[in-house]
Motif scaffolding. Structure first.
Motif, PDB file in Angstrom:
ATOM      1  N   ARG A 289       0.813  -1.219   0.000  1.00 24.95           N
ATOM      2  CA  ARG A 289       0.000   0.000   0.000  1.00 24.95           C
ATOM      3  C   ARG A 289       0.844   1.266   0.000  1.00 24.95           C
ATOM      4  O   ARG A 289       0.290   2.375   0.059  1.00 24.95           O
ATOM      5  N   PHE A 290       2.150   1.112  -0.066  1.00 32.75           N
ATOM      6  CA  PHE A 290       3.038   2.266  -0.149  1.00 32.75           C
ATOM      7  C   PHE A 290       3.639   2.438  -1.542  1.00 32.75           C
ATOM      8  O   PHE A 290       4.425   3.364  -1.769  1.00 32.75           O
ATOM      9  N   PHE A 291       3.274   1.555  -2.472  1.00 36.32           N
ATOM     10  CA  PHE A 291       3.692   1.665  -3.867  1.00 36.32           C
ATOM     11  C   PHE A 291       2.402   1.689  -4.687  1.00 36.32           C
ATOM     12  O   PHE A 291       1.820   0.647  -4.970  1.00 36.32           O
TER      13      PHE A 291
ATOM     14  N   ARG B 287     -11.606   2.246  -4.557  1.00 37.30           N
ATOM     15  CA  ARG B 287     -10.340   2.367  -5.280  1.00 37.30           C
ATOM     16  C   ARG B 287      -9.261   3.081  -4.463  1.00 37.30           C
ATOM     17  O   ARG B 287      -8.085   3.012  -4.812  1.00 37.30           O
ATOM     18  N   ILE B 288      -9.681   3.788  -3.415  1.00 37.96           N
ATOM     19  CA  ILE B 288      -8.766   4.660  -2.676  1.00 37.96           C
ATOM     20  C   ILE B 288      -8.233   3.941  -1.435  1.00 37.96           C
ATOM     21  O   ILE B 288      -8.996   3.423  -0.627  1.00 37.96           O
ATOM     22  N   ILE B 289      -6.911   3.920  -1.274  1.00 35.25           N
ATOM     23  CA  ILE B 289      -6.306   3.316  -0.083  1.00 35.25           C
ATOM     24  C   ILE B 289      -5.605   4.355   0.788  1.00 35.25           C
ATOM     25  O   ILE B 289      -5.183   4.050   1.903  1.00 35.25           O
ATOM     26  N   GLY B 290      -5.495   5.595   0.279  1.00 34.22           N
ATOM     27  CA  GLY B 290      -4.884   6.660   1.055  1.00 34.22           C
ATOM     28  C   GLY B 290      -5.277   8.013   0.491  1.00 34.22           C
ATOM     29  O   GLY B 290      -5.619   8.134  -0.691  1.00 34.22           O
TER      30      GLY B 290
ATOM     31  N   VAL C 272       5.532   6.706  -4.201  1.00 42.16           N
ATOM     32  CA  VAL C 272       6.247   5.868  -3.245  1.00 42.16           C
ATOM     33  C   VAL C 272       6.140   6.568  -1.900  1.00 42.16           C
ATOM     34  O   VAL C 272       6.492   7.747  -1.774  1.00 42.16           O
ATOM     35  N   ILE C 273       5.635   5.862  -0.901  1.00 46.53           N
ATOM     36  CA  ILE C 273       5.407   6.431   0.430  1.00 46.53           C
ATOM     37  C   ILE C 273       6.220   5.632   1.436  1.00 46.53           C
ATOM     38  O   ILE C 273       6.056   4.423   1.572  1.00 46.53           O
ATOM     39  N   LEU C 274       7.111   6.312   2.134  1.00 48.05           N
ATOM     40  CA  LEU C 274       8.064   5.626   3.011  1.00 48.05           C
ATOM     41  C   LEU C 274       7.996   6.194   4.429  1.00 48.05           C
ATOM     42  O   LEU C 274       8.791   7.059   4.812  1.00 48.05           O
ATOM     43  N   PRO C 275       7.052   5.713   5.237  1.00 46.78           N
ATOM     44  CA  PRO C 275       6.989   6.166   6.629  1.00 46.78           C
ATOM     45  C   PRO C 275       8.008   5.423   7.493  1.00 46.78           C
ATOM     46  O   PRO C 275       8.389   4.291   7.181  1.00 46.78           O
TER      47      PRO C 275
END
Length: 285
Positions: free
Chosen positions: A124-126, A209-212, A259-262
């Protein structure tokens, strides 16, 4: 020299004319199709796909935007020194709340059964990225502006259906105020900036469709909200939030991936995050 008689039947000339006519029709059809395709690409934002990596993250420093009841980032120890052998050594220690600067809100933030930061599946971060830009409306109507279902329906009409596995970014044009705390958060004890209506949040949930959802303000909800309904609606469906993004004016409505990198905080309700927009050509997810 003997005379040569060319004896063509009338039907032969008709076949030649038909052949030319058919080929001309094919050429015209090909030309019209090409023009239509070019217009489709232009109107659908295809030519506006980004061609470089874009960092949507604000640098963390000693004066980040932080929610009023969250501890602001600060260095608690800083060491910079030249050793006797001429080599260099530097190290820092810091203290910070989870919800300051560019950061991720985990669903657990407002939903007891929600994922904590380290629970969110890495897939869910890509993700695919889309942008809804209402910054012009915000310029016209000010801090009370809200993203509504009408904005979302308009986006679908102009750009087509949402792809699966999508994070929707919402640009209010608020990044321009990030360096000025009062302008960004609003003067006074209660924050004051644009946000989303609960009905729009339910629309996003219903889209499947939305996860974030990411915003260039300090909250998914409108600044003066005391019930945080948007947070509650999204978090209860395992939809995470991204707040305090730095969204540039030229980011297109679609045609990019994210790309989301927490920081992978165990039991985290939120975490500082690096958020990057990348060209479709670099993303195979």
């Amino acid at each position: 020299m003997s005379n040569i008689k060319l004896d063509f039947e009338p039907q032969t000339f008709q076949n030649v004319r038909d052949f030319k006519s058919d080929n001309m029709k094919c050429l015209v059809f090909a030309y019209v199709s090409l023009v239509f395709l070019i217009k489709l690409v232009v109107c659908d934002g295809g030519t506006n796909q980004i061609d470089k990596i874009i960092d949507l993250t604000w640098a963390v420093d000693v004066n980040p935007i932080s929610w009023p009841n969250n501890k602001k980032f600060m260095y608690t120890r800083q060491v910079e020194k030249q050793n006797e052998d001429g080599s260099w050594y530097a190290t820092n220690e810091y203290c910070s709340g989870e919800h300051g600067g560019t950061h991720l809100d985990a669903p657990y933030h407002f939903y007891q059964q929600g994922w904590k930061v380290d629970d969110i599946p890495i897939e869910r971060f890509f993700v695919q990225g889309v942008l809804v830009d209402i910054s012009q409306e915000v310029n016209d109507t000010g801090r009370s502006t809200q993203l509504t279902i009408d904005h979302l329906d308009k986006w679908i009409k102009e750009h087509g259906s949402l792809p699966n596995n999508t994070v929707m970014l919402i640009r209010y044009g608020w990044s321009q105020y990030y360096s000025d705390y009062d302008a960004y958060m609003g003067e006074g004890a209660t924050p004051n900036f644009p946000g989303m209506t609960p009905e729009a949040a339910r629309w996003l949930v219903d889209s499947k469709r939305i996860i974030g959802v990411g915003v260039d303000t300090a909250s998914l909800d409108q600044g003066n909200s005391t019930t945080f309904d948007v947070h509650k609606i999204l978090c209860s469906h395992q939809i995470y939030g991204l707040e305090n993004l730095n969204i540039p004016e030229d980011l297109p409505a679609k045609g990019f991936s994210l790309v989301i990198l927490p920081m992978k905080l165990k039991h985290g309700t939120g975490a500082a995050a690096r958020v990057i927009a990348v060209p479709k050509s670099m993303a195979n997810w």
